[in-house]
Write a protein that holds these residues in place. Structure first.
Motif, mmCIF file in Angstrom:
data_model
loop_
_atom_site.group_PDB
_atom_site.id
_atom_site.type_symbol
_atom_site.label_atom_id
_atom_site.label_comp_id
_atom_site.label_asym_id
_atom_site.label_seq_id
_atom_site.Cartn_x
_atom_site.Cartn_y
_atom_site.Cartn_z
ATOM 1 N N LEU A 1 0.946 -1.178 0.204
ATOM 2 C CA LEU A 1 0.175 0.279 -0.113
ATOM 3 C C LEU A 1 0.588 1.441 -0.073
ATOM 4 C CD1 LEU A 1 -2.714 -0.854 2.067
ATOM 5 C CD2 LEU A 1 -2.697 -0.349 0.125
ATOM 6 N N HIS A 2 1.490 1.014 0.968
ATOM 7 C CA HIS A 2 2.807 2.172 1.303
ATOM 8 C C HIS A 2 3.289 3.477 -0.622
ATOM 9 C CE1 HIS A 2 3.451 1.660 5.609
ATOM 10 N NE2 HIS A 2 2.142 2.058 5.281
ATOM 11 N N GLN A 3 3.717 1.562 -0.895
ATOM 12 C CA GLN A 3 4.823 2.059 -2.580
ATOM 13 C C GLN A 3 3.184 2.566 -3.574
ATOM 14 O OE1 GLN A 3 5.372 -2.186 -3.066
ATOM 15 N NE2 GLN A 3 7.001 -2.263 -1.750
ATOM 16 N N GLN A 4 2.180 2.545 -2.944
ATOM 17 C CA GLN A 4 1.423 3.207 -4.132
ATOM 18 C C GLN A 4 1.226 4.889 -3.582
ATOM 19 O OE1 GLN A 4 0.980 1.477 -7.220
ATOM 20 N NE2 GLN A 4 1.828 -0.154 -5.667
ATOM 21 N N GLY A 5 1.034 5.144 -2.427
ATOM 22 C CA GLY A 5 1.053 6.136 -2.133
ATOM 23 C C GLY A 5 -0.132 6.550 -0.373
ATOM 24 N N GLY B 1 -10.350 3.441 6.243
ATOM 25 C CA GLY B 1 -8.911 4.272 6.905
ATOM 26 C C GLY B 1 -7.298 4.623 6.189
ATOM 27 N N VAL B 2 -8.247 4.167 4.943
ATOM 28 C CA VAL B 2 -6.728 4.120 3.806
ATOM 29 C C VAL B 2 -6.641 5.640 3.483
ATOM 30 C CG1 VAL B 2 -6.025 3.895 2.010
ATOM 31 C CG2 VAL B 2 -6.650 1.367 2.526
ATOM 32 N N THR B 3 -5.328 6.326 3.912
ATOM 33 C CA THR B 3 -5.524 7.692 3.550
ATOM 34 C C THR B 3 -4.014 8.153 2.421
ATOM 35 O OG1 THR B 3 -6.397 8.052 5.826
ATOM 36 C CG2 THR B 3 -5.164 10.145 4.615
ATOM 37 N N PRO B 4 -4.200 9.027 2.115
ATOM 38 C CA PRO B 4 -2.997 9.557 1.052
ATOM 39 C C PRO B 4 -1.611 10.216 1.819
ATOM 40 C CG PRO B 4 -4.660 10.334 -0.342
ATOM 41 C CD PRO B 4 -5.275 9.963 0.886
ATOM 42 N N ARG C 1 -0.439 12.663 14.097
ATOM 43 C CA ARG C 1 -1.160 12.192 13.432
ATOM 44 C C ARG C 1 -1.426 12.243 11.882
ATOM 45 N NH1 ARG C 1 -6.208 12.900 16.796
ATOM 46 N NH2 ARG C 1 -5.248 11.708 18.060
ATOM 47 N N LYS C 2 -0.261 12.408 11.552
ATOM 48 C CA LYS C 2 0.045 12.561 10.024
ATOM 49 C C LYS C 2 0.211 11.272 9.356
ATOM 50 C CE LYS C 2 1.254 16.486 8.631
ATOM 51 N NZ LYS C 2 0.426 17.516 7.803
ATOM 52 N N ALA C 3 -0.748 10.738 8.229
ATOM 53 C CA ALA C 3 -0.643 9.482 7.878
ATOM 54 C C ALA C 3 0.866 9.563 7.239
ATOM 55 C CB ALA C 3 -1.936 9.095 7.180
ATOM 56 N N ASP C 4 1.738 8.171 7.422
ATOM 57 C CA ASP C 4 2.989 8.170 6.826
ATOM 58 C C ASP C 4 2.706 6.704 7.524
ATOM 59 O OD1 ASP C 4 4.118 8.698 9.309
ATOM 60 O OD2 ASP C 4 4.268 10.552 9.174
ATOM 61 N N ILE C 5 4.865 6.737 6.807
ATOM 62 C CA ILE C 5 4.901 4.500 6.852
ATOM 63 C C ILE C 5 5.303 4.965 8.117
ATOM 64 C CG2 ILE C 5 6.834 3.655 6.504
ATOM 65 C CD1 ILE C 5 6.619 5.038 3.636
ATOM 66 N N ALA C 6 4.872 5.931 8.463
ATOM 67 C CA ALA C 6 5.881 6.005 10.197
ATOM 68 C C ALA C 6 4.727 5.822 10.936
ATOM 69 C CB ALA C 6 7.043 7.143 11.034
ATOM 70 N N TYR C 7 3.904 6.065 11.021
ATOM 71 C CA TYR C 7 2.280 5.859 11.689
ATOM 72 C C TYR C 7 2.000 4.518 11.766
ATOM 73 C CZ TYR C 7 -2.545 6.297 12.874
ATOM 74 O OH TYR C 7 -3.279 7.226 13.828
#
Lengths: 326, 249
Positions: free
Chosen positions: A139-143, A170-173, A195-201
């Motif tokens: 999923l991360h690879q797709q942003g 919950g999927v978020t860009p 609470r920013k949707a990032d990889i580390a989250y």
């Protein structure tokens, strides 16, 4: 503003045999049973033609349309099967004069991760975690970030023991604010970052899932923490990570990703030596890693049948011997 | 398309029924006429909410064009997030619907799914980008005392959610009744978080919900004239936004 925001989500309860008629694609769906309810509505198992599919009955057409969009986009980009559930259609159905948005998708027949581990033994925690991470990495690879990582949003399929993500609400860009999350898997709640949707989250949430599986925080403690500040929650988490667990290698390994700024692939890579440790040179799980429950198999019908026939046979022999002595 | 849009919301948190001052339903109605959405969270456990309080909560939200949720203290934090988010989303949806009605004579609910998903995308980027002004109106009467730590942490948690967005936000907290006999007060806070100021509250007195809502509407109006605190804009997707605009016009 013209119309009122609906006061309460009240998607109707549907009984077995109830048939829904799609407005756009013209399919009809016959209810088999309720599979579960989530933040965005209820999910039913239904017949679509001769196939069993999952039907999510929502309240909020924007939320359902967005979930469909995220699913569709990820499915389109990732050309690997079984990363996202197969999508059928976004529909509207009318029940009792009201229109509800529905999302029709593949039904995944599986069990939740806790049950999976309960059946197979704690040694599987690391394996499960590793498999879940691989899914989320695609999923991360797709942003996109998954954001709402928790047991309820995952199923392990019965036939091949592979995890599947089932709720994409919950999927978020990556880079936007997380919209759907669950407190105990939320990095910000624990005072370990934004609470920013990032990889580390997602990394934090996956590591927390590992913690909850290996050394769960009692519910009472979580309720107590609700009234505490993120700084105090963070201190509590530190304490959890500094007392020993039944699987202590896992504890040491989760400390880094639970800091809140770790990359997912570093957790992925860190798990590999642990998984190797469970395998003997032939690539099979070591004895200690075998399911705990094997020795505790229950008596079933076959066992009883066998016992009854042995007793009957013995009685018959006794009877014969007795007749013989007469 | 959303960068110059400001949404104004009031979120009322109470465990009781108003017993003094102007009718809160009336104040919510006037707030709505001024473009402010009023939502209500009623807290159930060991409070004085009762059937009457629940009905009042629903009426306020109905008049204010917002949502009403009746929850337990333990769910407060999550509910505040959800109500803020959902209200923002639905308000934007209404803005889009209004445009759609002018262009096509249809609401988005009546659109075929492939068009609707595009509208949903537009609303999604809106909830991330619009400037948001929220006034939290917190009941601090005696029965709320035991819930104040939870309220404080829920407010802090809401701030985290707002900080993660791309758009700017302002958050004011109005508490009622005021500490020295007045109906309500706008909380002044020095430091990093409004939540820290909430912790210092002493709960007592009547429940003047209406006057408190009135003060919140005024506080939001005053906010409009002062510059907003901006959070870091992460990776604005202008290209996509352009595509959406093209689609609508």
């Amino acid at each position: 503003m013209s119309s009122n925001i609906r006061a309460e989500t009240t998607s109707p309860d549907l009984t077995q045999g109830f048939t829904l008629q799609g407005r756009w694609a013209g399919k009809s769906y016959c209810v088999i049973r309720l599979l579960g309810s989530g933040a965005n509505g209820k999910v039913y198992l239904v017949w679509r033609d001769q196939i069993k599919v999952a039907l999510k009955l929502g309240e909020d057409s924007t939320a359902i349309a967005l979930e469909y969009e995220h699913l569709r986009e990820v499915a389109e980009k990732v050309k690997i099967d079984r990363i996202v559930p197969e999508l059928f259609e976004l529909e509207d159905v009318t029940i009792g004069g009201r229109t509800y948005p529905v999302l029709v998708m593949e039904w995944i027949d599986g069990i939740h991760v806790e049950e999976f581990i309960h059946q197979r033994g704690d040694i599987w925690i690391a394996v499960c975690l590793w498999k879940i991470i691989r899914l989320i990495e695609t999923l991360h690879q797709q942003g996109y970030a998954f954001c709402d990582v928790k047991p309820a949003n995952l199923l392990f399929e019965l036939h091949d023991a592979e995890p599947r993500l089932i709720d994409f609400g919950g999927v978020t860009p990556i880079g936007q604010a997380a919209r759907e999350f669950t407190e105990i898997y939320d990095r910000a709640w624990w005072g370990r970052g934004s609470r920013k949707a990032d990889i580390a989250y997602d990394t934090f949430a996956c590591a927390m899932l590992g913690l909850q599986l290996a050394h769960p925080i009692p519910k009472g403690e979580l309720e107590r923490l609700q009234k505490k500040s993120p700084i105090e929650r963070s201190a509590f988490l530190d304490q959890q990570l500094h007392t020993s667990w039944p699987q202590d290698e896992l504890r040491l390994l989760l400390r880094e990703p639970l800091r809140g700024d770790a990359k997912l692939h570093s957790l992925h890579d860190a798990l590999i030596p642990l998984l190797r440790g469970y395998l003997n040179p032939n690539g099979q799980l070591k004895n200690s890693a075998l399911p705990r429950k094997r020795s505790r198999r229950r008596f079933d019908a076959t066992d009883w049948g066998l016992l009854v026939s042995v007793i009957t046979f013995t009685l018959a022999l006794c009877a014969l011997w007795w007749i013989g002595t007469l | 398309m959303w960068t110059d849009v400001t949404l104004k919301q009031i979120l009322l948190i109470t465990d009781g029924c108003s017993n003094v001052g102007t009718d809160p339903v009336y104040v919510a109605q006037t707030a709505r006429e001024q473009g402010v959405t009023v939502s209500v969270i009623g807290i159930l456990d060991d409070g004085a909410l009762g059937e009457q309080g629940q009905r009042e909560a629903e009426n306020i939200a109905q008049a204010g064009g917002g949502m009403c949720r009746i929850v337990r203290t333990i769910d407060l934090s999550h509910t505040m997030q959800m109500v803020t988010q959902r209200t923002m989303q639905l308000t934007l949806q209404q803005v889009v619907n209004k445009e759609l009605r002018q262009i096509m004579g249809e609401d988005s609910d009546a659109l075929p799914p492939d068009v609707r998903t595009k509208v949903a995308r537009m609303v999604e980027s809106g909830t991330e980008e619009v400037d948001l002004q929220v006034a939290l109106v917190v009941d601090v009467s005696a029965s709320m005392t035991s819930k104040m730590p939870s309220v404080r942490e829920a407010i802090r948690d809401l701030e985290f959610g707002l900080l993660a967005r791309g758009g700017t936000h302002r958050l004011v907290v109005v508490t009622y009744p005021g500490p020295s006999g007045e109906d309500a007060q706008v909380l002044r806070f020095e430091g990093t978080s409004v939540a820290d100021a909430v912790g210092a509250l002493r709960a007592a007195g009547n429940t003047p919900t209406g006057p408190a809502l009135f003060l919140a509407v005024r506080a939001l109006r005053d906010l409009g004239e002062s510059p907003a605190t901006s959070s870091v804009r992460a990776n604005p997707e202008d290209r996509e936004e352009g595509r959406m605009r093209h689609y609508v016009v």
